[in-house]
Design a protein around this motif. Structure first.
Motif, PDB file in Angstrom:
ATOM      1  N   LYS A 136       4.632  24.794 -67.871  1.00 44.97           N
ATOM      2  CA  LYS A 136       4.095  24.353 -69.154  1.00 44.97           C
ATOM      3  C   LYS A 136       5.039  24.701 -70.298  1.00 44.97           C
ATOM      4  CE  LYS A 136      -0.795  24.721 -68.186  1.00 44.97           C
ATOM      5  NZ  LYS A 136      -1.776  25.801 -68.265  1.00 44.97           N
ATOM      6  N   GLY A 137       6.076  25.443 -69.991  1.00 51.65           N
ATOM      7  CA  GLY A 137       7.035  25.825 -71.027  1.00 51.65           C
ATOM      8  C   GLY A 137       6.493  26.887 -71.947  1.00 51.65           C
ATOM      9  N   GLU A 138       5.533  27.667 -71.453  1.00 50.01           N
ATOM     10  CA  GLU A 138       4.920  28.666 -72.321  1.00 50.01           C
ATOM     11  C   GLU A 138       5.629  30.012 -72.257  1.00 50.01           C
ATOM     12  OE1 GLU A 138       0.875  28.318 -71.112  1.00 50.01           O
ATOM     13  OE2 GLU A 138       0.413  26.994 -72.794  1.00 50.01           O
ATOM     14  N   MET A 139       6.458  30.177 -71.255  1.00 47.57           N
ATOM     15  CA  MET A 139       7.198  31.443 -71.229  1.00 47.57           C
ATOM     16  C   MET A 139       8.590  31.200 -70.660  1.00 47.57           C
ATOM     17  SD  MET A 139       5.566  33.698 -68.194  1.00 47.57           S
ATOM     18  CE  MET A 139       5.509  32.980 -66.579  1.00 47.57           C
ATOM     19  N   ASN A 140       9.502  32.087 -71.004  1.00 47.37           N
ATOM     20  CA  ASN A 140      10.860  31.898 -70.502  1.00 47.37           C
ATOM     21  C   ASN A 140      11.051  32.685 -69.206  1.00 47.37           C
ATOM     22  OD1 ASN A 140      11.470  34.604 -71.142  1.00 47.37           O
ATOM     23  ND2 ASN A 140      11.955  34.005 -73.257  1.00 47.37           N
ATOM     24  N   LEU A 141      12.206  32.540 -68.612  1.00 46.15           N
ATOM     25  CA  LEU A 141      12.411  33.108 -67.282  1.00 46.15           C
ATOM     26  C   LEU A 141      12.367  34.630 -67.277  1.00 46.15           C
ATOM     27  CD1 LEU A 141      15.089  30.715 -65.788  1.00 46.15           C
ATOM     28  CD2 LEU A 141      12.809  31.140 -64.898  1.00 46.15           C
ATOM     29  N   ASP A 142      12.870  35.250 -68.359  1.00 51.77           N
ATOM     30  CA  ASP A 142      12.831  36.716 -68.417  1.00 51.77           C
ATOM     31  C   ASP A 142      11.398  37.212 -68.408  1.00 51.77           C
ATOM     32  OD1 ASP A 142      15.505  37.031 -68.380  1.00 51.77           O
ATOM     33  OD2 ASP A 142      15.734  37.089 -70.587  1.00 51.77           O
ATOM     34  N   GLU A 143      10.592  36.509 -69.197  1.00 53.56           N
ATOM     35  CA  GLU A 143       9.175  36.888 -69.241  1.00 53.56           C
ATOM     36  C   GLU A 143       8.524  36.665 -67.886  1.00 53.56           C
ATOM     37  OE1 GLU A 143       8.251  35.916 -73.930  1.00 53.56           O
ATOM     38  OE2 GLU A 143       8.149  34.332 -72.440  1.00 53.56           O
ATOM     39  N   ALA A 144       8.929  35.589 -67.238  1.00 50.77           N
ATOM     40  CA  ALA A 144       8.384  35.300 -65.915  1.00 50.77           C
ATOM     41  C   ALA A 144       8.687  36.442 -64.954  1.00 50.77           C
ATOM     42  CB  ALA A 144       8.966  33.996 -65.387  1.00 50.77           C
ATOM     43  N   ASP A 145       9.896  36.986 -65.055  1.00 52.10           N
ATOM     44  CA  ASP A 145      10.243  38.146 -64.224  1.00 52.10           C
ATOM     45  C   ASP A 145       9.264  39.277 -64.456  1.00 52.10           C
ATOM     46  OD1 ASP A 145      12.395  36.976 -63.068  1.00 52.10           O
ATOM     47  OD2 ASP A 145      13.854  37.761 -64.514  1.00 52.10           O
ATOM     48  N   GLY A 146       9.041  39.540 -65.748  1.00 48.21           N
ATOM     49  CA  GLY A 146       8.132  40.626 -66.120  1.00 48.21           C
ATOM     50  C   GLY A 146       6.745  40.379 -65.580  1.00 48.21           C
ATOM     51  N   LEU A 147       6.271  39.140 -65.740  1.00 46.86           N
ATOM     52  CA  LEU A 147       4.920  38.803 -65.291  1.00 46.86           C
ATOM     53  C   LEU A 147       4.789  38.982 -63.783  1.00 46.86           C
ATOM     54  CD1 LEU A 147       2.116  37.560 -65.565  1.00 46.86           C
ATOM     55  CD2 LEU A 147       3.155  35.319 -65.413  1.00 46.86           C
ATOM     56  N   PHE A 148       5.789  38.509 -63.092  1.00 41.73           N
ATOM     57  CA  PHE A 148       5.711  38.550 -61.640  1.00 41.73           C
ATOM     58  C   PHE A 148       5.674  40.003 -61.145  1.00 41.73           C
ATOM     59  CE2 PHE A 148       7.331  37.923 -57.288  1.00 41.73           C
ATOM     60  CZ  PHE A 148       6.349  37.041 -56.881  1.00 41.73           C
ATOM     61  N   ARG A 149       6.474  40.822 -61.801  1.00 43.80           N
ATOM     62  CA  ARG A 149       6.468  42.249 -61.445  1.00 43.80           C
ATOM     63  C   ARG A 149       5.092  42.853 -61.726  1.00 43.80           C
ATOM     64  NH1 ARG A 149      11.450  42.863 -63.640  1.00 43.80           N
ATOM     65  NH2 ARG A 149      10.592  43.656 -65.576  1.00 43.80           N
ATOM     66  N   THR A 150       4.580  42.547 -62.897  1.00 39.71           N
ATOM     67  CA  THR A 150       3.264  43.090 -63.280  1.00 39.71           C
ATOM     68  C   THR A 150       2.206  42.701 -62.264  1.00 39.71           C
ATOM     69  OG1 THR A 150       3.958  42.501 -65.501  1.00 39.71           O
ATOM     70  CG2 THR A 150       1.726  43.337 -65.254  1.00 39.71           C
ATOM     71  N   LEU A 151       2.198  41.428 -61.901  1.00 40.31           N
ATOM     72  CA  LEU A 151       1.180  40.941 -60.968  1.00 40.31           C
ATOM     73  C   LEU A 151       1.329  41.627 -59.620  1.00 40.31           C
ATOM     74  CD1 LEU A 151       1.132  37.099 -61.667  1.00 40.31           C
ATOM     75  CD2 LEU A 151      -0.656  38.740 -62.201  1.00 40.31           C
ATOM     76  N   THR A 152       2.543  41.664 -59.126  1.00 44.44           N
ATOM     77  CA  THR A 152       2.768  42.215 -57.800  1.00 44.44           C
ATOM     78  C   THR A 152       2.347  43.675 -57.744  1.00 44.44           C
ATOM     79  OG1 THR A 152       4.674  40.778 -57.739  1.00 44.44           O
ATOM     80  CG2 THR A 152       4.492  42.381 -55.978  1.00 44.44           C
ATOM     81  N   LYS A 153       2.660  44.382 -58.823  1.00 43.00           N
ATOM     82  CA  LYS A 153       2.394  45.813 -58.833  1.00 43.00           C
ATOM     83  C   LYS A 153       0.903  46.112 -59.013  1.00 43.00           C
ATOM     84  CE  LYS A 153       4.296  49.096 -61.679  1.00 43.00           C
ATOM     85  NZ  LYS A 153       5.276  49.299 -62.760  1.00 43.00           N
ATOM     86  N   ASN A 154       0.233  45.322 -59.825  1.00 43.65           N
ATOM     87  CA  ASN A 154      -1.084  45.761 -60.299  1.00 43.65           C
ATOM     88  C   ASN A 154      -2.317  45.054 -59.763  1.00 43.65           C
ATOM     89  OD1 ASN A 154      -0.064  47.797 -62.047  1.00 43.65           O
ATOM     90  ND2 ASN A 154       0.664  46.142 -63.364  1.00 43.65           N
ATOM     91  N   THR A 155      -2.186  43.833 -59.264  1.00 49.87           N
ATOM     92  CA  THR A 155      -3.423  43.124 -58.925  1.00 49.87           C
ATOM     93  C   THR A 155      -4.191  43.805 -57.801  1.00 49.87           C
ATOM     94  OG1 THR A 155      -2.101  41.655 -57.590  1.00 49.87           O
ATOM     95  CG2 THR A 155      -2.826  40.820 -59.722  1.00 49.87           C
ATOM     96  N   ALA A 156      -3.493  44.539 -56.960  1.00 45.63           N
ATOM     97  CA  ALA A 156      -4.192  45.213 -55.859  1.00 45.63           C
ATOM     98  C   ALA A 156      -5.196  46.224 -56.393  1.00 45.63           C
ATOM     99  CB  ALA A 156      -3.185  45.897 -54.951  1.00 45.63           C
ATOM    100  N   LYS A 157      -4.950  46.723 -57.607  1.00 42.19           N
ATOM    101  CA  LYS A 157      -5.843  47.727 -58.184  1.00 42.19           C
ATOM    102  C   LYS A 157      -7.233  47.175 -58.458  1.00 42.19           C
ATOM    103  CE  LYS A 157      -2.141  50.319 -60.334  1.00 42.19           C
ATOM    104  NZ  LYS A 157      -1.319  50.367 -61.534  1.00 42.19           N
ATOM    105  N   PHE A 158      -7.338  45.873 -58.576  1.00 38.92           N
ATOM    106  CA  PHE A 158      -8.662  45.290 -58.831  1.00 38.92           C
ATOM    107  C   PHE A 158      -9.492  45.208 -57.550  1.00 38.92           C
ATOM    108  CE2 PHE A 158      -6.326  43.662 -62.496  1.00 38.92           C
ATOM    109  CZ  PHE A 158      -7.187  44.051 -63.503  1.00 38.92           C
ATOM    110  N   ALA A 159      -8.869  45.450 -56.446  1.00 37.19           N
ATOM    111  CA  ALA A 159      -9.564  45.550 -55.160  1.00 37.19           C
ATOM    112  C   ALA A 159     -10.528  44.394 -54.913  1.00 37.19           C
ATOM    113  CB  ALA A 159     -10.301  46.879 -55.062  1.00 37.19           C
TER     114      ALA A 159
END
Lengths: 211, 228
Positions: A136-159
């Motif tokens: 959608k062009g809402e974020m750039n690739l650097d931000e995408a890196d950050g997002l992907f890291r955040t998701l990978t690291k944290n979503t498991a915490k929601f169990a």
């Protein structure tokens, strides 16, 4: 948040379902109450829906209702974890073939996740989230890196519980926020909510493409 | 569920009881139940008050019933006067008398005779109702809807000329459904597949898909055919 809305009449014309079906599905809680947005129009009060979400949901209901009763369907839709496919694994080729994730996203993030060649359901969900925002062009690739890291690291915490992703920007700086649903967040004036994604939406989007 | 048999709640006379999970709830007289009740069967005769939510597979009630929460049931037969402070949810409902719902009504089948007032949305599979007075609903959304006027007595006809509240009609903002067969209905908008506007109707705007018939005694503002 700016989201495209669709009026009830347009929805019925577009999907070919009837008023009766729509009300029945609402009664069976196949369509959440919050999606019925009332607004005044020139013909009096009219009901609108979040366009993308309702179209996907209606599509999924029509696809699934052949095999399941409405009650079973409601259960399935209400509980994300159950209609997530815990044992699902897809190869990169399958992801591309079914148009689930774009090649750019896969090239950039694919290697980061996959030890082997298969992606688990969770990884696919993360990829879909990143891919959606990127395309959608809402974020750039650097931000995408950050997002992907955040998701990978944290979503498991929601169990297995539902979560929502908020992507906000202020003065050019971007933030990601993960919150358990339902969450009402209020931001200060200078903040712009770029995008809001919930796990339910992502899973549903994914399911639509898998079926 | 646990295998232990559930207790019954039986009240007779002018008494009160506590809510909880029961097998049978049998109430006779002037009874008040405090707290939420969940039961297989609720039988209530008299002046009954539920202070909280009530849920039953099967429900039979006569007299005056008040629920200060949400009422949910599989099937219900009711004669008398019922007031529900929140929502009504159920499958099959036969209802004779007066029904007031302050929230929404969600039913698969509703049939009966009398008057209903629903403040919110009345959403149902099939409704077949014979009106005896002024019925009101915020909005109606159904698969099929049949509204008729019950054969009123001469006195009723005379009185309704004098007191507007006694006039037999259904008043609502909008009706949406697949098959609508209306009489004595006043609505701003009616949208449906097959629409039949019978005598005594006053409709601001009708949108239909396949079929429309209008009785010569009905007044209809604007007609629009959809699906082109």
């Amino acid at each position: 948040m700016e989201e495209d809305l669709i009026s009830k009449k347009e929805l019925l014309e577009l999907t070919g379902i009837s008023y009766g079906q729509l009300y029945r599905w609402k009664r069976k809680q196949l369509i959440p109450e919050e999606w019925f947005i009332r607004k005044s129009a020139f013909t009096g009060q009219e009901t609108f829906f979040p366009k993308e979400r309702i179209l996907r949901r209606v599509h999924n209901i029509i696809n699934m209702k052949g095999d399941l009763s409405l009650d079973e369907l409601a259960e399935k839709l209400a509980d994300t974890t159950s209609y997530a496919h815990p044992h699902l694994s897809l190869s990169a080729a399958q992801l591309l073939e079914r148009n689930i994730v774009s090649l750019t996203t896969l090239n950039r993030f694919g290697d980061a996740t996959a030890g082997g060649k298969k992606y688990t359901f969770e990884q696919v969900v993360h990829l879909v989230a990143v891919d959606g925002l990127l395309s959608k062009g809402e974020m750039n690739l650097d931000e995408a890196d950050g997002l992907f890291r955040t998701l990978t690291k944290n979503t498991a915490k929601f169990a297995g519980k539902n979560w929502e992703l908020f992507f906000i920007r202020k003065m050019g700086a971007s933030f990601f926020l993960l919150a358990a649903t339902p969450a009402d967040l209020i931001f200060d004036d200078g903040t712009r909510l770029v995008s809001r994604l919930s796990l339910t939406d992502l899973v549903e989007q994914l399911n639509g493409k898998l079926n | 569920m646990n295998k232990q048999p559930l207790p019954d709640l039986q009240l007779t006379g002018i008494t009160g009881g506590a809510g909880g999970i029961y097998d049978n709830v049998i109430l006779e007289g002037v009874c008040k139940v405090n707290g939420a009740v969940r039961a297989q069967v609720i039988k209530a005769n008299g002046v009954i008050t539920f202070n909280g939510d009530a849920t039953a597979e099967e429900m039979q009630a006569n007299g005056k019933l008040k629920v200060s929460g949400t009422l949910q049931f599989g099937s219900m037969e009711f004669d008398g006067m019922m007031t529900i402070d929140r929502d009504l949810r159920g499958e099959n409902c036969i209802l004779n008398g007066m029904l007031t719902i302050k929230g929404d009504g969600e039913l698969e089948n509703l049939s009966g005779e009398g008057v209903f007032t629903v403040s919110g949305l009345l959403s149902a599979g099939h409704v077949d109702y014979r009106l005896q007075g002024q019925a009101k609903a915020g909005e109606i959304g159904v698969e099929t809807l049949v509204i008729r006027k019950a054969g009123g007595s001469l006195w009723n006809k005379l009185a309704s000329g004098l007191i507007p509240k006694l006039r037999t009609e259904l008043i609502t903002r909008s009706i949406e459904g697949d098959v609508l067969d209306l009489e004595f209905t006043t609505a701003d908008v009616v949208r449906g597949g097959i629409v039949k506007i019978g005598q005594g109707c006053r409709i601001g705007r009708v949108e239909y898909l396949t079929e429309l018939s209008v009785h010569p005694d009905a007044s209809v503002g604007k007609v629009e055919k959809g699906g082109e």
